[in-house]
Scaffold this motif. Structure first.
Motif, PDB file in Angstrom:
ATOM      1  N   ASN A   1      37.708  31.373   8.010  1.00 23.30           N
ATOM      2  CA  ASN A   1      39.063  30.998   7.597  1.00 23.30           C
ATOM      3  C   ASN A   1      39.828  32.189   7.045  1.00 23.30           C
ATOM      4  O   ASN A   1      41.011  32.362   7.350  1.00 23.30           O
ATOM      5  N   VAL A   2      39.172  33.005   6.228  1.00 28.09           N
ATOM      6  CA  VAL A   2      39.841  34.197   5.689  1.00 28.09           C
ATOM      7  C   VAL A   2      40.259  35.116   6.834  1.00 28.09           C
ATOM      8  O   VAL A   2      41.392  35.596   6.877  1.00 28.09           O
ATOM      9  N   ARG A   3      39.352  35.343   7.776  1.00 30.57           N
ATOM     10  CA  ARG A   3      39.694  36.220   8.914  1.00 30.57           C
ATOM     11  C   ARG A   3      40.860  35.653   9.723  1.00 30.57           C
ATOM     12  O   ARG A   3      41.782  36.372  10.095  1.00 30.57           O
ATOM     13  N   ARG A   4      40.821  34.349   9.970  1.00 29.81           N
ATOM     14  CA  ARG A   4      41.880  33.719  10.760  1.00 29.81           C
ATOM     15  C   ARG A   4      43.214  33.726  10.022  1.00 29.81           C
ATOM     16  O   ARG A   4      44.260  34.013  10.605  1.00 29.81           O
ATOM     17  N   LEU A   5      43.207  33.417   8.745  1.00 32.03           N
ATOM     18  CA  LEU A   5      44.440  33.316   7.983  1.00 32.03           C
ATOM     19  C   LEU A   5      45.057  34.675   7.643  1.00 32.03           C
ATOM     20  O   LEU A   5      46.249  34.754   7.349  1.00 32.03           O
ATOM     21  N   THR A   6      44.260  35.735   7.682  1.00 34.44           N
ATOM     22  CA  THR A   6      44.806  37.063   7.384  1.00 34.44           C
ATOM     23  C   THR A   6      45.124  37.848   8.644  1.00 34.44           C
ATOM     24  O   THR A   6      45.613  38.978   8.555  1.00 34.44           O
TER      25      THR A   6
ATOM     26  N   GLN B   1      38.626  30.748  -2.634  1.00 32.82           N
ATOM     27  CA  GLN B   1      39.850  30.897  -3.419  1.00 32.82           C
ATOM     28  C   GLN B   1      40.929  31.631  -2.625  1.00 32.82           C
ATOM     29  O   GLN B   1      42.116  31.311  -2.729  1.00 32.82           O
ATOM     30  N   THR B   2      40.514  32.596  -1.815  1.00 34.47           N
ATOM     31  CA  THR B   2      41.463  33.303  -0.960  1.00 34.47           C
ATOM     32  C   THR B   2      42.076  32.353   0.057  1.00 34.47           C
ATOM     33  O   THR B   2      43.290  32.364   0.293  1.00 34.47           O
ATOM     34  N   VAL B   3      41.249  31.509   0.660  1.00 34.56           N
ATOM     35  CA  VAL B   3      41.740  30.533   1.635  1.00 34.56           C
ATOM     36  C   VAL B   3      42.719  29.569   0.964  1.00 34.56           C
ATOM     37  O   VAL B   3      43.785  29.268   1.520  1.00 34.56           O
ATOM     38  N   ILE B   4      42.379  29.105  -0.223  1.00 31.56           N
ATOM     39  CA  ILE B   4      43.275  28.197  -0.945  1.00 31.56           C
ATOM     40  C   ILE B   4      44.613  28.871  -1.209  1.00 31.56           C
ATOM     41  O   ILE B   4      45.676  28.273  -0.995  1.00 31.56           O
ATOM     42  N   ALA B   5      44.581  30.108  -1.666  1.00 32.25           N
ATOM     43  CA  ALA B   5      45.825  30.830  -1.959  1.00 32.25           C
ATOM     44  C   ALA B   5      46.655  31.034  -0.697  1.00 32.25           C
ATOM     45  O   ALA B   5      47.884  30.818  -0.705  1.00 32.25           O
ATOM     46  N   LEU B   6      46.014  31.433   0.398  1.00 34.90           N
ATOM     47  CA  LEU B   6      46.747  31.661   1.645  1.00 34.90           C
ATOM     48  C   LEU B   6      47.349  30.371   2.183  1.00 34.90           C
ATOM     49  O   LEU B   6      48.495  30.359   2.649  1.00 34.90           O
ATOM     50  N   ARG B   7      46.585  29.279   2.121  1.00 39.56           N
ATOM     51  CA  ARG B   7      47.108  28.011   2.613  1.00 39.56           C
ATOM     52  C   ARG B   7      48.236  27.496   1.725  1.00 39.56           C
ATOM     53  O   ARG B   7      49.209  26.931   2.221  1.00 39.56           O
ATOM     54  N   THR B   8      48.121  27.683   0.431  1.00 47.26           N
ATOM     55  CA  THR B   8      49.189  27.258  -0.476  1.00 47.26           C
ATOM     56  C   THR B   8      50.460  28.043  -0.194  1.00 47.26           C
ATOM     57  O   THR B   8      51.557  27.472  -0.137  1.00 47.26           O
ATOM     58  N   MET B   9      50.328  29.357   0.005  1.00 53.77           N
ATOM     59  CA  MET B   9      51.506  30.165   0.331  1.00 53.77           C
ATOM     60  C   MET B   9      52.095  29.758   1.676  1.00 53.77           C
ATOM     61  O   MET B   9      53.308  29.788   1.859  1.00 53.77           O
ATOM     62  N   GLY B  10      51.246  29.340   2.613  1.00 57.99           N
ATOM     63  CA  GLY B  10      51.736  28.855   3.898  1.00 57.99           C
ATOM     64  C   GLY B  10      52.504  27.556   3.750  1.00 57.99           C
ATOM     65  O   GLY B  10      53.548  27.358   4.376  1.00 57.99           O
ATOM     66  N   MET B  11      52.005  26.654   2.885  1.00 62.37           N
ATOM     67  CA  MET B  11      52.710  25.388   2.654  1.00 62.37           C
ATOM     68  C   MET B  11      54.046  25.613   1.954  1.00 62.37           C
ATOM     69  O   MET B  11      54.990  24.851   2.173  1.00 62.37           O
TER      70      MET B  11
END
Length: 97
Positions: A88-93, A21-31
């Motif tokens: 993914n969480v580590r990479r995206l944060t 869910q964290t990855v989804i939220a981060l990717r959505t905010m990136g988009m």
């Protein structure tokens, strides 16, 4: 059988789901442009799913063929996906420069 194994499997499952869910939220905010996103993030998002689920299915199948208990089979299936969600969480944060 370890009496705490079902609890561990449940905890690992919910931890993996929280990471997803964290990855989804981060990717959505990136988009949406709220957070900086890598150029190929959208392609990565789609290309990683097939191999992750195939690895999870193989791990579960191997555990089942070895006669493992249902919670150990679930644990084997969760592990490959949890590795990817965690990375993914580590990479995206990670702070971008």
């Amino acid at each position: 059988m370890n009496p705490f194994q079902p609890w561990r499997s449940a905890f690992d499952f919910w931890a993996m789901m929280a990471q997803a869910q964290t990855v989804i939220a981060l990717r959505t905010m990136g988009m949406m442009g709220v957070l900086p996103a890598a150029a190929g993030e959208n392609a990565t998002m789609f290309s990683e799913k097939g191999p992750a689920f195939a690895e999870a299915a193989m791990a579960a199948g191997v555990a089942a063929l070895q006669g493992r208990s249902p919670d150990q089979i679930a644990q084997a299936a969760i592990r490959p996906i949890a590795r990817r969600t965690g990375s993914n969480v580590r990479r995206l944060t990670k702070p971008r420069r």
